[in-house]
Enzyme design. Sequence first.
Site, PDB file in Angstrom:
ATOM      1  N   GLU A  87       0.809  -1.218   0.000  1.00  0.00           N
ATOM      2  CA  GLU A  87       0.000   0.000   0.000  1.00  0.00           C
ATOM      3  C   GLU A  87       0.845   1.272   0.000  1.00  0.00           C
ATOM      4  O   GLU A  87       1.875   1.349   0.677  1.00  0.00           O
ATOM      5  CB  GLU A  87      -0.886   0.018   1.253  1.00  0.00           C
ATOM      6  CG  GLU A  87      -2.014  -0.984   1.242  1.00  0.00           C
ATOM      7  CD  GLU A  87      -3.245  -0.439   0.542  1.00  0.00           C
ATOM      8  OE1 GLU A  87      -3.452   0.789   0.563  1.00  0.00           O
ATOM      9  OE2 GLU A  87      -3.986  -1.240  -0.022  1.00  0.00           O
ATOM     10  N   ASP A  88       0.388   2.239  -0.734  1.00  0.00           N
ATOM     11  CA  ASP A  88       0.757   3.649  -0.527  1.00  0.00           C
ATOM     12  C   ASP A  88       2.264   3.908  -0.454  1.00  0.00           C
ATOM     13  O   ASP A  88       2.746   4.465   0.527  1.00  0.00           O
ATOM     14  CB  ASP A  88       0.144   4.155   0.787  1.00  0.00           C
ATOM     15  CG  ASP A  88      -1.371   4.202   0.757  1.00  0.00           C
ATOM     16  OD1 ASP A  88      -1.947   4.022  -0.312  1.00  0.00           O
ATOM     17  OD2 ASP A  88      -1.961   4.422   1.829  1.00  0.00           O
ATOM     18  N   CYS A 108      -6.143   4.976  -3.635  1.00  0.00           N
ATOM     19  CA  CYS A 108      -6.362   3.544  -3.791  1.00  0.00           C
ATOM     20  C   CYS A 108      -7.570   3.146  -4.629  1.00  0.00           C
ATOM     21  O   CYS A 108      -7.457   2.319  -5.533  1.00  0.00           O
ATOM     22  CB  CYS A 108      -6.436   2.869  -2.425  1.00  0.00           C
ATOM     23  SG  CYS A 108      -7.625   3.627  -1.299  1.00  0.00           S
ATOM     24  N   ASP A 164      -0.103   0.063  -5.068  1.00  0.00           N
ATOM     25  CA  ASP A 164      -1.341   0.489  -5.724  1.00  0.00           C
ATOM     26  C   ASP A 164      -1.280   1.953  -6.142  1.00  0.00           C
ATOM     27  O   ASP A 164      -1.903   2.367  -7.123  1.00  0.00           O
ATOM     28  CB  ASP A 164      -2.559   0.229  -4.829  1.00  0.00           C
ATOM     29  CG  ASP A 164      -2.462   0.881  -3.461  1.00  0.00           C
ATOM     30  OD1 ASP A 164      -1.386   1.397  -3.103  1.00  0.00           O
ATOM     31  OD2 ASP A 164      -3.472   0.870  -2.729  1.00  0.00           O
TER      32      ASP A 164
END
Length: 442
Positions: A67-68, A106, A268
Site C-alpha cells: 500500500e501507498d 487507492c 497500488d
Amino acid sequence: MPAAHTPGSSPLSRRAFAALAGATATALTAPAATAAQAATPRPDSASGPGPGPGPGDRPNILWLVAEDHYPFIGAYGDEVARTPTLDRLAREGIRYEHSYSAAPVCAPSRFALLTGVSPRSAGPAEHMRAIGRTPDFLRGFPEYLRQAGYYTTNNSKTDYNAVVDMAATWDESSATAHYRDRPAGAPFFAAFNDMTTHESSLFLAGDGRTDPADVRVPAYLPDAPEIRREFAHHYDAMEAMDGHVADRLAELEAAGLADDTIVFFCSDNGGVLPRSKRYCYDEGMRTALIVRVPPKWAHLAPRPAGFVEESAVTSVDYGPTVLALAGVDVPDHVQGRPFLGVRRPKEAPYAFGGRDRMDSRYDMVRTVRDRRYATPAAARLARAPTFIEPDLARRARPAVDAAAASGEENLGNAGRYLKHVLDGTYTPSTPIFQWATQKPAR
C-alpha cells in the site's frame, strides 16, 4: 456475493448517493466504454479469453501489492532504505523505472488494476469513494483467468470503486485466501495485499530504527523535526513490509513453486508522505514495479534478470500483462497494454493518469509522463459541469431532496453542488473552489 449492479434496482444508500454526486464530473472525463466497443474483437484475438495452453504449460503468477508507497527502496537508489528482499528481487528480475498509477489514491487505482481500464472511462470510478457505472461486458481480469483454468485468490483488500461480481472474479477472496488450496495441477494467480505501509501506519507510529537525521527532506517540504520523523517512520514501515515479502517468497520456495511462478511486486499508488498520496506529482503517482521471471519462463520476458526497464507502464497495463503471461487473449475493451508475454505491442511512450474528487473536494487534474518529463497538471479542469444526464438526475433527485430536507449541512459539498445543478441555480462563471469552501446559507 454481490451481483452485477442494475441502476435503479434498489433505494439509494449514502454510498450510492455519494457516487451519484461524483458522477456529475464525468462529463469532463474520458468517454465511457460502450457495448459496441466490446463487440468487435481485436484482429488477433477472440472477444473473450482464449483456451490457452494446457494447465501444465502455464506459469503460476504471484502478485505482492504493498500500500501507498513511492519507491523508497534500495534498488531504486534510496540509500536510507533497508529493503534487502526487494533489492534481491530486483537483481533477479526486471525493475521498472517509470511505473505509474492511474490515480494517486487507492480506490480509482484499484479499479484500473482489476479491469485494465482507466477509471475515467467508467465514471464515477475516477472519484475517491464512488461506484463506477460498469457496462455488462466489463470484467475483472481474474475472471478470464478462471475461465481458462486458473485458480484465483485475493488476500484480501478489494476497494474496486465499482460493484464487482466477486464470486465470478475470485475462487476465494478473504484474509485466508491462498494458492495452496487450489485443485491439484491447477495453475494459480494469487494476490496478497500488504497494509503495512498504508497511510494509517503513520498515525500512531512510534520511533524505530531509522534516525530522522539520516533522511533527506525534499526541497518542497519544510525541514522540520515533525517532517523528519514522518519520513523515518515510513522507512521503518518499508523495512517491515520488506520482511513480509521475504516471508511470501520463502513460502513459495518451501512449496517447491519458485521455478514455476512469476512474481510481481508493486504498489497500488504513491504516497504517503506530505504532497504525495492524492496529489498528481511523482511522489503520488509513481510506484515500484519489479517482476521476477524464472528461467523456465524467460521467453515471456523482454529483458534479462537485473535489467532496468525505462519504458513507461501504468496500472492499467498490469491486468492485460497477466493475461498475456497466462496465454489468455486480452479482450478488445481493455485499454492497457501487456508489457510481458509472447505477443507484446510496441512500448507505450507515455503514462497517463489524473485525479478527480477526493472525498468532498474536486481538483480535476490530468497527467502525462514519459522517461524525461512530467506534466503534473497537464489539463487542470477549472470549472464543473452544469449538465446531468436525465436518467442520473431522475435517480439522484429523491436522495438530494431528502438530504436537504433534513438539513442543508447534511448534503456536504458534493451534494450541495449536485442540488445547485439539479435546481438550475449553479452558474458556469463560479469556479468550483469558491462554492466548495462556502458554508450553507442560514
